[in-house]
Scaffold this active site. Structure first.
Site, PDB file in Angstrom:
ATOM      1  N   ASP A 155      16.223  38.833  68.854  1.00  0.00           N
ATOM      2  CA  ASP A 155      15.759  38.888  70.240  1.00  0.00           C
ATOM      3  C   ASP A 155      14.941  37.640  70.590  1.00  0.00           C
ATOM      4  O   ASP A 155      13.908  37.375  69.969  1.00  0.00           O
ATOM      5  CB  ASP A 155      14.899  40.164  70.374  1.00  0.00           C
ATOM      6  CG  ASP A 155      14.615  40.540  71.796  1.00  0.00           C
ATOM      7  OD1 ASP A 155      14.835  39.709  72.693  1.00  0.00           O
ATOM      8  OD2 ASP A 155      14.151  41.671  72.015  1.00  0.00           O
ATOM      9  N   GLY A 202      21.201  37.389  78.534  1.00  0.00           N
ATOM     10  CA  GLY A 202      22.205  36.664  79.311  1.00  0.00           C
ATOM     11  C   GLY A 202      21.753  35.304  79.804  1.00  0.00           C
ATOM     12  O   GLY A 202      22.501  34.620  80.518  1.00  0.00           O
ATOM     13  N   ASN A 204      21.285  31.570  80.391  1.00  0.00           N
ATOM     14  CA  ASN A 204      22.198  30.444  80.116  1.00  0.00           C
ATOM     15  C   ASN A 204      23.616  30.915  79.768  1.00  0.00           C
ATOM     16  O   ASN A 204      24.279  30.341  78.917  1.00  0.00           O
ATOM     17  CB  ASN A 204      21.653  29.524  79.010  1.00  0.00           C
ATOM     18  CG  ASN A 204      20.408  28.783  79.450  1.00  0.00           C
ATOM     19  OD1 ASN A 204      20.322  28.341  80.589  1.00  0.00           O
ATOM     20  ND2 ASN A 204      19.425  28.676  78.570  1.00  0.00           N
ATOM     21  N   ASP A 223      16.725  44.101  80.475  1.00  0.00           N
ATOM     22  CA  ASP A 223      16.674  45.439  79.878  1.00  0.00           C
ATOM     23  C   ASP A 223      17.119  46.541  80.852  1.00  0.00           C
ATOM     24  O   ASP A 223      16.767  46.515  82.033  1.00  0.00           O
ATOM     25  CB  ASP A 223      15.248  45.752  79.413  1.00  0.00           C
ATOM     26  CG  ASP A 223      14.874  44.942  78.188  1.00  0.00           C
ATOM     27  OD1 ASP A 223      15.623  43.998  77.824  1.00  0.00           O
ATOM     28  OD2 ASP A 223      13.823  45.235  77.590  1.00  0.00           O
TER      29      ASP A 223
HETATM   30  C1  GLA Z   1      13.328  43.161  74.552  1.00  0.00           C
HETATM   31  C2  GLA Z   1      14.741  43.686  74.321  1.00  0.00           C
HETATM   32  C3  GLA Z   1      14.708  45.190  74.200  1.00  0.00           C
HETATM   33  C4  GLA Z   1      13.793  45.584  73.047  1.00  0.00           C
HETATM   34  C5  GLA Z   1      12.406  45.003  73.259  1.00  0.00           C
HETATM   35  C6  GLA Z   1      11.524  45.218  72.026  1.00  0.00           C
HETATM   36  O1  GLA Z   1      12.813  43.573  75.779  1.00  0.00           O
HETATM   37  O2  GLA Z   1      15.601  43.290  75.369  1.00  0.00           O
HETATM   38  O3  GLA Z   1      16.024  45.695  73.986  1.00  0.00           O
HETATM   39  O4  GLA Z   1      14.347  45.138  71.840  1.00  0.00           O
HETATM   40  O5  GLA Z   1      12.466  43.602  73.497  1.00  0.00           O
HETATM   41  O6  GLA Z   1      10.277  44.614  72.147  1.00  0.00           O
END
Ligand code: GLA
Length: 401
Positions: A155, A202, A204, A223
């Site tokens: 992430d 998503g 870039n 999210d």
């Molecule tokens: C981001 C991700 C989520 C989750 C959180 C965890 O927002 O897009 O899916 O993994 O971090 O902190």
């Protein structure tokens, strides 16, 4: 940090220079994919967020099997953010006190016939502020392999500002590509197969380069939340992305909210149907130990899962929209098609689809997937679709004339 990003930029620019814009999405390594169909499983974040621990993960694995969802195809049990503890003097990452023995947990999940996933970030910090993998990529990949991890969600988190500050789209892409390639190579070096899930919302246009940096799947949006408006906004924003996906390398419009309580059953069926047409990963995000029969029926619907997991592996797209009435289709193996009639309005509406619109001549055999009912051969199908609801059809292949 600055020096690291500078290096990342140069490496990444080199990698990207070798790929033309248009070819990038098709340029994945020829190696066998870890995700021949969109991954199915469960992830801790949507329901538990920071309140996830060893006992809860074991209970979810138990429920995955006991509920029958494992038999229906759900196999990954994925721990999201907040498992991370401190690094020791050698820089080796340890789980925090919520996860006393990650290897024992992996053994337990494996003993149930399931697979275990974990989460980290290419930045210094994860999104919840825990230790990321920056500068420890090879070490972390080795630790995950020793634990027996089968899936990594990686992430962007604290690297996001530098990506957003990049002067050009290409530079932004290069920073991301370098960061993701680094962990891809580290995983490869361990020799343990892991599904590699890129999570960078998503930014870039990841769909153009996700496969080329080794992504088995890549997030295409911010999210999701457990609200109809957000779910549908994310789902519809996938229009036009089908051409960037190929079997083994999937667009990821985020995890499921089915059963979390913010939508009604009709809306959750819309969510599942749209995700199936999108060939999206099906990662349940609810508490599997407390599912209503209705939630279980939605997550476990065999006809919908068969569309999502169709062996041809081609994502669907919008056929047409008429205000809040959206018709989406997906090509399926052997010439069959999935058709979703989505009514996003707040009241029921008539919707129709003709075989001619689907590129078929004359009548075709229709099957109502949620009702599991054959509708006979029809040329024009017309029905009332409930508010926020869907009618999901499987249109049989026409025998060669
Ligand atoms: C981001 C991700 C989520 C989750 C959180 C965890 O927002 O897009 O899916 O993994 O971090 O902190």
């Amino acid at each position: 940090m600055t020096r690291r990003i500078g290096t990342a930029l140069r490496v990444g620019m080199g990698a990207l220079a070798a790929l033309t814009w248009a070819a990038a999405a098709q340029a994945a390594p020829a190696a066998a994919t870890a995700a021949p169909t969109p991954p199915m499983g469960w992830n801790s974040w949507n329901h538990f967020a920071g309140k996830i621990d060893d006992a809860t993960v074991r209970a979810q694995a138990d429920a995955m099997v006991a509920s029958g969802l494992a038999r229906a195809g759900y196999r990954y049990i994925n721990i999201d953010d907040t498992w991370e503890g401190e690094r020791d003097a050698q820089g080796v990452i340890h789980a925090n006190s919520k996860f006393p023995d990650m290897k024992a947990l992996a053994d337990y999940v494996h003993s149930k016939g399931l697979k275990l996933g974990i989460y980290s970030s290419p930045g210094a910090k994860t999104c919840a502020g825990y230790a990321g993998s920056l500068g420890h990529e090879a070490q972390d990949a080795r630790t995950y392999a020793e634990w027996g991890i089968d899936y990594l969600k990686y992430d962007l988190c604290s690297l996001t500002p530098s990506v957003e500050k990049a002067a050009t789209l290409e530079q932004g892409q290069a920073i991301e590509a370098a960061a993701y390639e680094k962990m891809r190579n580290a995983i490869k070096a361990t020799g343990r197969p892991m599904v590699y899930s890129l999570c960078q919302y998503g930014i870039n246009q990841t769909w153009r380069w996700g496969a080329s940096v080794g992504g088995d799947l890549w997030r295409t949006t911010g999210d999701i939340s457990d609200r109809f408006s957000r779910m549908i906004q994310i789902g519809l924003s996938q229009a036009g992305l089908a051409k960037f996906q190929k079997p083994g390398h999937w667009n990821d419009p985020d995890m499921l909210e089915v059963g979390n309580g913010g939508m009604n059953a009709t809306e959750y069926r819309t969510h599942m149907s749209l995700w199936a047409i999108l060939a999206a990963p099906l990662l349940a995000g609810n508490d599997l130990t407390k599912m209503s029969p209705e939630t279980l029926a939605i997550l476990g619907d065999k006809g919908v899962i068969a569309i999502d997991q169709d062996p041809m592996g081609r994502q669907g797209d919008r056929l047409h929209a008429e205000g809040p009435l959206e018709t989406w289709t997906r090509p399926l193996a052997g010439g069959a098609k999935a058709v979703g009639l989505f009514n996003l309005a707040d009241r029921p509406a008539y919707m129709q689809v003709t075989t001619a619109e689907l590129g078929l001549k004359g009548p075709a055999a229709l099957h109502d997937v949620w009702a599991d009912k054959d509708l006979g051969k029809q040329t024009t199908y017309r029905a009332i679709v409930p508010a926020h609801g869907v009618i999901l059809l499987r249109v049989a292949a026409k025998p060669a004339a």
